[in-house]
Design an enzyme around this catalytic site. Structure first.
Site, short mmCIF file in Angstrom:
data_model
loop_
_atom_site.label_atom_id
_atom_site.label_comp_id
_atom_site.label_asym_id
_atom_site.label_seq_id
_atom_site.Cartn_x
_atom_site.Cartn_y
_atom_site.Cartn_z
N ARG A 97 0.13 6.87 6.30
CA ARG A 97 -1.05 6.90 5.54
C ARG A 97 -2.11 6.08 6.64
NH1 ARG A 97 -3.60 4.51 0.62
NH2 ARG A 97 -5.05 6.30 -0.08
N HIS A 134 -5.11 8.27 8.30
CA HIS A 134 -6.66 7.72 7.89
C HIS A 134 -7.40 7.46 8.97
CE1 HIS A 134 -6.47 7.57 3.01
NE2 HIS A 134 -5.59 8.35 3.59
N ASN A 153 -9.76 4.36 1.54
CA ASN A 153 -8.71 3.20 2.16
C ASN A 153 -8.65 2.11 1.46
OD1 ASN A 153 -8.92 5.03 4.53
ND2 ASN A 153 -10.73 4.09 5.40
N HIS A 193 4.40 13.25 2.48
CA HIS A 193 4.59 12.71 1.37
C HIS A 193 6.08 12.54 0.78
CE1 HIS A 193 0.27 13.94 0.05
NE2 HIS A 193 0.19 13.10 1.07
N THR A 194 6.92 12.85 1.73
CA THR A 194 8.25 12.66 1.67
C THR A 194 8.84 11.13 1.25
OG1 THR A 194 10.53 13.06 2.26
CG2 THR A 194 8.76 12.58 3.93
N THR A 205 14.50 12.24 -2.64
CA THR A 205 15.12 11.07 -1.44
C THR A 205 13.63 10.43 -1.10
OG1 THR A 205 14.38 12.98 0.16
CG2 THR A 205 16.94 12.67 -0.67
#
Length: 324
Positions: free
Chosen positions: A55, A59, A87, A183-184, A241
């Site tokens: 992330r 960003h 943020n 996003h996993t 997972t």
């Protein structure tokens, strides 16, 4: 518009061409191993650091390019990127600080904070079961960090609207589909998707594109928009997972178990659904596509050569004239 995109593509190509594998092989031979040691130590105590670094990297690169501008602390007179709304939940700064301290001890004023973010993210992905890959280095650190410049794609955007953010950075819709696969291993605060659970777009009903059983489960965790819980809990974006970098995220969204609206749209929109289906069916395809997309994103608007600086402290500019 085509001329603008072509020109941006040329800039990306020229900048990325100046990055190279083993950039520090002579100036700081242990640079990559020093970063890796810090990441391994942190990961052993907190497996969620992989999502945090992914992330942070995203960003950072989407505002002024991959220049570590997200690391700068605000001053009394100016608010930095770190304090912009999107943020405020970015974390992992202490890991970057520790890696920088160790690098400064070994090779003063040599390794950029921007490269530390890229290397640390790569190492964290591998530790979480994702692909191991080489990254090009040679980025330099930016001299501007302004909270007013932070404009990132939100969790409720349509695929076409979100894609505009990516194409503006020289990335394709396919790159977007793959990068959202990060996003996993991520989490989201309930506030970002609470409307989908009970009052989607003012209908008084859950979002019909979410599995009803999942919506009911999440409602117990998050509460409703009108009666939220006193705190804002987080839930895993991949309910299967949750700490492993794999393609199960795509299988989740194909089963209507996407948490964020934009994630679910990946499996529904004609612009993204075909690739999402292929990634769901083939983990090797996801892993290789993820490497390619991460390398491409890591080259967005980078500073190279004599541009920018090599910060001594990732939170503070070296030179007078740097703006935070």
């Amino acid at each position: 518009m085509m001329l603008k995109v072509f020109f941006l593509g040329c800039i990306l190509h020229l900048a990325s061409a100046q990055l190279q594998n083993g950039f520090y092989s002579t100036s700081c031979p242990r640079a990559e191993s020093i970063v890796q040691q810090v990441v391994v130590k942190k990961f052993s105590a907190d497996r969620s650091i992989t999502a945090a670094l992914l992330r942070m990297h995203f960003h950072d690169c989407f505002v002024r390019g991959c220049d570590a501008s997200i690391l700068i602390d605000s001053t009394k007179t100016r608010s930095s990127e770190k304090d912009a709304g999107p943020n405020l939940t970015v974390r992992g700064f202490e890991l970057i600080d520790e890696a920088k301290r160790n690098l400064e001890a070994a090779c003063p004023s040599t390794v950029s904070c921007a490269d530390i973010i890229t290397l640390a993210t790569r190492d964290a992905v591998a530790l979480a079961g994702g692909p191991r890959y080489n990254v090009s280095t040679g980025r330099r650190d930016g001299l501007v960090s302004d909270s007013s410049e932070v404009n990132l794609p939100g969790p409720s955007l349509s695929i076409s609207d979100a894609a505009r953010f990516f194409t503006a950075k020289g990335l394709t819709i396919n790159d977007m589909v793959v990068l959202l696969g990060a996003h996993t291993v991520g989490v989201a605060h309930c506030g970002f998707f609470q409307d989908r659970l009970s009052n989607f777009q003012g209908t008084g009903k859950p979002d019909p594109t979410m599995d009803p059983a999942l919506a009911a489960t999440l409602l117990k965790t998050c509460g409703t928009q009108s009666r939220p819980l006193s705190r804002d809990p987080t839930v895993f974006l991949d309910q299967n997972t949750s700490f492993i970098v794999d393609n199960q995220f795509y299988n989740q969204i194909r089963s209507k178990r996407g948490i964020l609206q934009i994630d679910q749209e990946l499996a529904l929109d004609s612009l993204s659904a075909p690739l999402a289906s292929r990634l769901a069916a083939n983990n090797n395809l996801f892993q290789q596509s993820f490497v390619n997309a991460m390398m491409k994103m890591g080259s967005v608007e980078v500073l190279v050569g004599n541009a920018g600086e090599i910060r001594k402290n990732c939170r503070v500019f070296n030179k007078p004239g740097g703006r935070a």
